[in-house]
Design a protein around this motif. Structure first.
Motif, PDB file in Angstrom:
ATOM      1  N   THR A  59      -9.273  -1.663  -9.872  1.00  0.00           N
ATOM      2  CA  THR A  59      -9.555  -2.978  -9.701  1.00  0.00           C
ATOM      3  C   THR A  59      -9.278  -3.466  -8.323  1.00  0.00           C
ATOM      4  O   THR A  59     -10.204  -4.052  -7.654  1.00  0.00           O
ATOM      5  CB  THR A  59      -8.753  -4.092 -10.469  1.00  0.00           C
ATOM      6  OG1 THR A  59      -9.075  -3.781 -11.810  1.00  0.00           O
ATOM      7  CG2 THR A  59      -9.405  -5.371 -10.389  1.00  0.00           C
ATOM      8  N   GLU A  60      -8.194  -3.210  -8.079  1.00  0.00           N
ATOM      9  CA  GLU A  60      -7.772  -3.481  -6.233  1.00  0.00           C
ATOM     10  C   GLU A  60      -8.489  -2.823  -5.414  1.00  0.00           C
ATOM     11  O   GLU A  60      -9.032  -3.324  -4.262  1.00  0.00           O
ATOM     12  CB  GLU A  60      -6.274  -3.117  -6.088  1.00  0.00           C
ATOM     13  CG  GLU A  60      -5.457  -4.034  -6.733  1.00  0.00           C
ATOM     14  CD  GLU A  60      -3.968  -3.698  -6.374  1.00  0.00           C
ATOM     15  OE1 GLU A  60      -3.535  -2.723  -5.703  1.00  0.00           O
ATOM     16  OE2 GLU A  60      -3.110  -4.545  -7.245  1.00  0.00           O
ATOM     17  N   GLU A  61      -8.823  -1.358  -5.719  1.00  0.00           N
ATOM     18  CA  GLU A  61      -9.680  -0.668  -5.062  1.00  0.00           C
ATOM     19  C   GLU A  61     -11.249  -1.293  -4.920  1.00  0.00           C
ATOM     20  O   GLU A  61     -11.840  -1.022  -3.849  1.00  0.00           O
ATOM     21  CB  GLU A  61      -9.609   0.912  -5.152  1.00  0.00           C
ATOM     22  CG  GLU A  61      -8.247   1.517  -5.034  1.00  0.00           C
ATOM     23  CD  GLU A  61      -7.991   2.810  -6.088  1.00  0.00           C
ATOM     24  OE1 GLU A  61      -8.948   3.248  -6.423  1.00  0.00           O
ATOM     25  OE2 GLU A  61      -6.740   3.362  -5.895  1.00  0.00           O
ATOM     26  N   MET A  74      -5.589   4.058   3.200  1.00  0.00           N
ATOM     27  CA  MET A  74      -4.099   4.060   3.200  1.00  0.00           C
ATOM     28  C   MET A  74      -3.573   3.461   1.705  1.00  0.00           C
ATOM     29  O   MET A  74      -2.495   3.949   1.061  1.00  0.00           O
ATOM     30  CB  MET A  74      -3.283   3.349   4.336  1.00  0.00           C
ATOM     31  CG  MET A  74      -3.172   3.990   5.450  1.00  0.00           C
ATOM     32  SD  MET A  74      -4.687   3.578   6.668  1.00  0.00           S
ATOM     33  CE  MET A  74      -4.119   1.910   7.061  1.00  0.00           C
ATOM     34  N   HIS A  75      -3.940   1.961   1.344  1.00  0.00           N
ATOM     35  CA  HIS A  75      -3.861   1.389   0.090  1.00  0.00           C
ATOM     36  C   HIS A  75      -4.056   2.713  -1.037  1.00  0.00           C
ATOM     37  O   HIS A  75      -3.359   2.931  -2.040  1.00  0.00           O
ATOM     38  CB  HIS A  75      -4.408   0.162   0.089  1.00  0.00           C
ATOM     39  CG  HIS A  75      -3.846  -0.699  -0.988  1.00  0.00           C
ATOM     40  ND1 HIS A  75      -4.298  -1.880  -0.987  1.00  0.00           N
ATOM     41  CD2 HIS A  75      -3.134  -0.360  -2.216  1.00  0.00           C
ATOM     42  CE1 HIS A  75      -3.695  -2.631  -2.447  1.00  0.00           C
ATOM     43  NE2 HIS A  75      -2.975  -1.358  -3.070  1.00  0.00           N
ATOM     44  N   LYS A  76      -5.030   2.887  -0.956  1.00  0.00           N
ATOM     45  CA  LYS A  76      -5.760   4.021  -2.206  1.00  0.00           C
ATOM     46  C   LYS A  76      -4.799   5.143  -2.171  1.00  0.00           C
ATOM     47  O   LYS A  76      -4.630   5.608  -2.926  1.00  0.00           O
ATOM     48  CB  LYS A  76      -7.259   4.352  -1.890  1.00  0.00           C
ATOM     49  CG  LYS A  76      -7.704   5.201  -3.120  1.00  0.00           C
ATOM     50  CD  LYS A  76      -9.176   5.399  -2.899  1.00  0.00           C
ATOM     51  CE  LYS A  76      -9.635   6.036  -4.142  1.00  0.00           C
ATOM     52  NZ  LYS A  76      -9.086   7.562  -4.382  1.00  0.00           N
ATOM     53  N   LEU A 116       8.012  -1.902  -3.612  1.00  0.00           N
ATOM     54  CA  LEU A 116       7.665  -1.658  -2.202  1.00  0.00           C
ATOM     55  C   LEU A 116       6.057  -1.802  -1.919  1.00  0.00           C
ATOM     56  O   LEU A 116       5.654  -2.136  -0.718  1.00  0.00           O
ATOM     57  CB  LEU A 116       8.043  -0.145  -1.715  1.00  0.00           C
ATOM     58  CG  LEU A 116       8.226   0.180  -0.267  1.00  0.00           C
ATOM     59  CD1 LEU A 116       9.175  -0.820   0.347  1.00  0.00           C
ATOM     60  CD2 LEU A 116       8.563   1.616  -0.289  1.00  0.00           C
ATOM     61  N   HIS A 117       5.282  -1.263  -3.104  1.00  0.00           N
ATOM     62  CA  HIS A 117       3.698  -1.176  -2.939  1.00  0.00           C
ATOM     63  C   HIS A 117       3.254  -2.484  -2.649  1.00  0.00           C
ATOM     64  O   HIS A 117       2.442  -2.847  -1.898  1.00  0.00           O
ATOM     65  CB  HIS A 117       3.134  -0.471  -3.901  1.00  0.00           C
ATOM     66  CG  HIS A 117       1.761  -0.438  -3.956  1.00  0.00           C
ATOM     67  ND1 HIS A 117       0.995   0.710  -2.855  1.00  0.00           N
ATOM     68  CD2 HIS A 117       1.067  -1.209  -4.575  1.00  0.00           C
ATOM     69  CE1 HIS A 117      -0.347   0.531  -3.154  1.00  0.00           C
ATOM     70  NE2 HIS A 117      -0.520  -0.666  -4.206  1.00  0.00           N
ATOM     71  N   VAL A 118       3.764  -3.294  -3.672  1.00  0.00           N
ATOM     72  CA  VAL A 118       3.219  -4.818  -3.683  1.00  0.00           C
ATOM     73  C   VAL A 118       3.540  -5.289  -2.211  1.00  0.00           C
ATOM     74  O   VAL A 118       2.768  -6.179  -1.858  1.00  0.00           O
ATOM     75  CB  VAL A 118       3.793  -5.805  -4.698  1.00  0.00           C
ATOM     76  CG1 VAL A 118       3.333  -7.010  -4.748  1.00  0.00           C
ATOM     77  CG2 VAL A 118       3.347  -5.000  -6.004  1.00  0.00           C
TER      78      VAL A 118
HETATM   79 FE   LIG Z   1      -2.137  -1.574  -4.793  1.00  0.00          FE
END
Ligand SMILES: [Fe+2]
Ligand SMILES: [Fe+2]
Length: 131
Positions: A59-61, A74-76, A116-118
């Motif tokens: 969903t975020e992607e 980078m996020h992916k 950390l990711h969030v």
């Molecule tokens: Fe994420």
């Protein structure tokens, strides 16, 4: 309780926050089932978590692609690393049903990673996407 909702940073997109909150609830249920040795329930929740995690990431992607977010690769990549880590733990669970392996993963890897990711990626993404 494995993780309290307020330990995960809120981001500027309400939908992403809702996804995170639902995942925290599921994680806490899974944690309790593993700790109480309820293998059948833990197994069901592991399957639910596998689906939930993939939904969360994809969903975020999709939101990032729609918004042409510069940090998409980078996020992916950070999602992809966790996809791999989780798959190992999931496969090991299906083979051995050893609660300790999953509990260690959740406490030592997944929760610190999620925090950390969030903070690093979801918050920046949410600011770019808006609500
Ligand atoms: Fe994420
Ligand atoms: Fe997220």
């Amino acid at each position: 309780m494995l993780v309290r909702p307020n330990e995960i940073q809120k981001v500027a997109n309400m939908f992403m926050n809702a996804v995170h909150e639902d995942e925290i609830d599921l994680l806490n249920d899974l944690y309790e089932a593993l700790r109480s040795g309820d293998i059948e329930k833990a197994d069901r929740l592991m399957d639910e978590f596998a689906v939930d995690l993939e939904d969360h990431f994809s969903t975020e992607e999709a939101l990032m692609r729609e918004a042409d977010f510069f940090g998409y690769p980078m996020h992916k990549a950070d999602h992809d690393n966790m996809r791999k880590e989780f798959k190992k733990v999931y496969d090991a669970w299906k083979e051995r049903k050893n609660p300790k392996e999953v509990l260690d993963f959740l406490k030592e890897k997944f929760v610190p990673w999620l925090k950390l990711h969030v903070a690093q990626w979801d918050s920046v993404t949410a600011m770019h996407i808006g609500d």
